[in-house]
Scaffold this active site. Structure first.
Site, PDB file in Angstrom:
ATOM      1  N   GLY A  61       0.808  -1.217   0.000  1.00  0.00           N
ATOM      2  CA  GLY A  61       0.000   0.000   0.000  1.00  0.00           C
ATOM      3  C   GLY A  61       0.839   1.264   0.000  1.00  0.00           C
ATOM      4  N   CYS A  62       2.141   1.102   0.086  1.00  0.00           N
ATOM      5  CA  CYS A  62       3.038   2.259   0.067  1.00  0.00           C
ATOM      6  C   CYS A  62       3.571   2.455  -1.351  1.00  0.00           C
ATOM      7  CB  CYS A  62       4.210   2.053   1.023  1.00  0.00           C
ATOM      8  SG  CYS A  62       3.734   1.975   2.755  1.00  0.00           S
ATOM      9  N   GLN A  63       3.641   3.702  -1.785  1.00  0.00           N
ATOM     10  CA  GLN A  63       4.180   4.022  -3.098  1.00  0.00           C
ATOM     11  C   GLN A  63       5.676   3.689  -3.139  1.00  0.00           C
ATOM     12  OE1 GLN A  63       3.897   8.169  -4.041  1.00  0.00           O
ATOM     13  NE2 GLN A  63       4.404   7.876  -6.182  1.00  0.00           N
ATOM     14  N   SER A  64       6.390   4.040  -2.088  1.00  0.00           N
ATOM     15  CA  SER A  64       7.808   3.729  -1.968  1.00  0.00           C
ATOM     16  C   SER A  64       7.951   2.340  -1.362  1.00  0.00           C
ATOM     17  CB  SER A  64       8.486   4.735  -1.040  1.00  0.00           C
ATOM     18  OG  SER A  64       8.275   6.043  -1.488  1.00  0.00           O
TER      19      SER A  64
END
Length: 151
Positions: free
Chosen positions: A67-70
């Site tokens: 769920g994290c872009q990074s």
């Protein structure tokens, strides 16, 4: 024995505040020292640089926060009544956000972790100041921490 338990506790974030509520209040006071978000971002980036070194062997799919872009990794150690966390990211600002989240949750009893919702991220203005993807990523970190606290 889980890999996390084999390492010393120095790999995990050690709490500097007596409670999650105290940590949230202290973060709010720290952020209030800055007049604009560019200065706050620089402060948050510096916090990320001070995180304990994250073991390279934990930069794997099992520790990745979805769920994290990074790229964000999170590991936990259960020490009696308390859970300790360590984390890292491949992005400087996200590493700082990891540091803020760990300051609130690491070294706390499970019940306190579960009683501390992610609402503080909104209350401190962090979610509103971040891109939608970064805001979702921080919320995903908190969800993962609370899932680990639930066992």
């Amino acid at each position: 024995m889980a890999p996390q338990e084999r390492l010393t506790m120095t790999a995990f974030y050690q709490p500097e505040d007596l409670s999650a509520a105290d940590a949230i209040a202290a973060i709010g006071e720290d952020l209030a020292l800055f007049d604009d978000w560019m200065d706050r971002y620089q402060f948050i980036i510096e916090l990320g640089r001070k995180l304990p070194p994250y073991p390279a062997e934990w930069q794997d799919e099992a520790h990745r926060v979805k769920g994290c872009q990074s790229q964000v990794w999170l590991a936990a150690a259960d020490k009696g009544e308390k859970l300790y966390f360590t984390g890292a990211s491949d992005a400087a600002i996200v590493s700082g956000l990891v540091a803020l989240v760990l300051r609130v949750y690491s070294g706390r009893p499970r019940a306190e972790i579960l009683a501390t919702p992610a609402q503080f991220l909104h209350d401190l203005g962090l979610i509103g100041a971040l891109s939608t993807n970064r805001g979702n990523g921080v919320a995903a970190m908190v969800e993962r921490i609370q899932a680990l606290a639930r066992g």
